[in-house]
Design an enzyme around this catalytic site. Structure first.
Site: not given
Lengths: 184, 178
Positions: B55, B95, B121
């Site tokens: 990701s 992230h 998210d």
């Protein structure tokens, strides 16, 4: 664990195993045939240091589990630093205090107490067994003798320790150190 | 054959056996103490993590090893890559910070997004959670080693293999003298 003096068979090409087996045989000779009493102070000291280090690590693990990280910071700092200090002390202990001594035996001979220390080392990829026997008597005199012999002098082709040969060598060293003393 | 493996152990006396167990304990505790020491130095409860998903491509790939720090005095900023935990998920997520609100009293709330994901998210957070706060942060990425963590990923995918390797190593250390 090993109470019965059975025949010890090892892989004779494994230097460390051969050294350990001969060390054990020599310990048996000193404490058995030569009727000395083994003193465990030296090895107990090492065991104590090891146990303390492992204990510190376990304590840190437990504390960190009970009080998750940011709270346990101070305890962790103390435990981690003392662990590495203990490791340093352990290294110093084994290199400067133990120096490869694998048996310390005390001998009571009338009012003359003598202490025998045997240490050994084997170089890597070498078949020469270096033995140093140190005798310390009650007056504080020390005397030492050493031999350098191939493993082949103690171990037969099958990898079995030949106890009579070990007894022979050690008795020779023992007698030479003992008689030296009488001459002086 | 198996008999001879244990010969070394059988021949040991009591003290040699205790030492054998303790030296095994010291190998394990050395690793543990290095990890705990890193925790103290970096301030992060998990100073090294492995990237498990794609990701964050192209910044990080699956299997990259990340080094984290988590100093309380360093503020979180937009654009930084943070590792955070979400309630109900075992594995922390790596992230990038997308939006950040900071109050005068120092409290922050922020939103994250994976570089390679098309949405932010919020769908990954716990039910009803819209923002992350400081307490969710495990650390901020400070450096990485590409693909080294693949070993860990394989180990976790084949737990039996992992246990076999660990058991063999433990046996070797316990059974062999010195």
């Amino acid at each position: 664990m090993a109470e019965t003096p059975e025949t010890v068979k090892i892989n004779k090409w494994d230097g460390a195993a051969a050294k350990n087996a001969i060390d054990d045989a020599i310990r048996e000779v000193l404490t058995g045939d030569l009727k000395c009493k083994e003193s465990f102070a030296l090895i107990d000291g090492r065991l104590f240091l090891c146990a303390l280090a492992v204990g510190v690590a376990l304590y840190a693990l437990l504390w960190d589990y009970l009080y998750p990280f940011p709270q346990s910071r101070l305890v962790l700092i103390i435990c981690v630093s003392s662990y590495f200090i203990l490791m340093g002390i352990l290294t110093l202990y084994t290199t400067f205090k133990e120096k490869g001594v694998f048996v310390v035996a005390k001998e009571k001979n009338g009012n003359n107490n003598r202490v025998w220390e045997a240490s050994s080392y084997v170089k890597k990829h070498d078949d020469k067994y270096n033995l140093v026997l140190v005798m310390r008597d009650s007056t504080g005199k020390t005397r030492e003798a050493s031999i350098i012999k191939s493993f082949a002098n103690f171990i037969d082709t099958n990898g079995t320790i030949v106890q009579p040969l070990v007894i022979n060598e050690i008795t020779k060293l023992y007698n030479s150190l003992s008689s030296d003393k009488k001459e002086k | 054959m198996f008999d001879s493996i244990f010969d070394d152990v059988k021949r040991m006396n009591k003290r040699q056996f205790i030492y054998q167990v303790l030296s095994f304990g010291m190998i394990v505790s050395s690793a543990l103490m290095i990890w705990k020491g890193l925790m103290v130095v970096t301030g992060s409860e998990s100073p090294i993590v492995v990237v498990l998903s794609g990701s964050m491509e192209p910044a990080f790939h699956r299997g990259d090893l990340l080094f984290l720090t988590n100093y309380p005095e360093e503020p979180v900023r937009v654009g930084e890559i943070v590792v955070f935990k979400v309630e109900g998920r075992d594995i922390p997520i790596v992230h990038r910070v997308l939006k950040l609100h900071e109050k005068n009293n120092g409290t922050v709330k922020f939103l994250t997004k994976g570089d390679n994901n098309s949405v932010d998210d919020r769908g990954l957070y716990a039910q009803g959670q819209l923002w992350l706060t400081k307490k969710d942060v495990v650390g901020r990425a400070r450096g990485f080693l590409p693909y080294v963590g693949m070993v860990t990923i394989y180990m976790n995918e084949y737990p039996k293999f992992k246990f076999a390797v660990l058991a063999c190593l433990a046996m070797y250390v316990l059974v062999h003298r010195e």
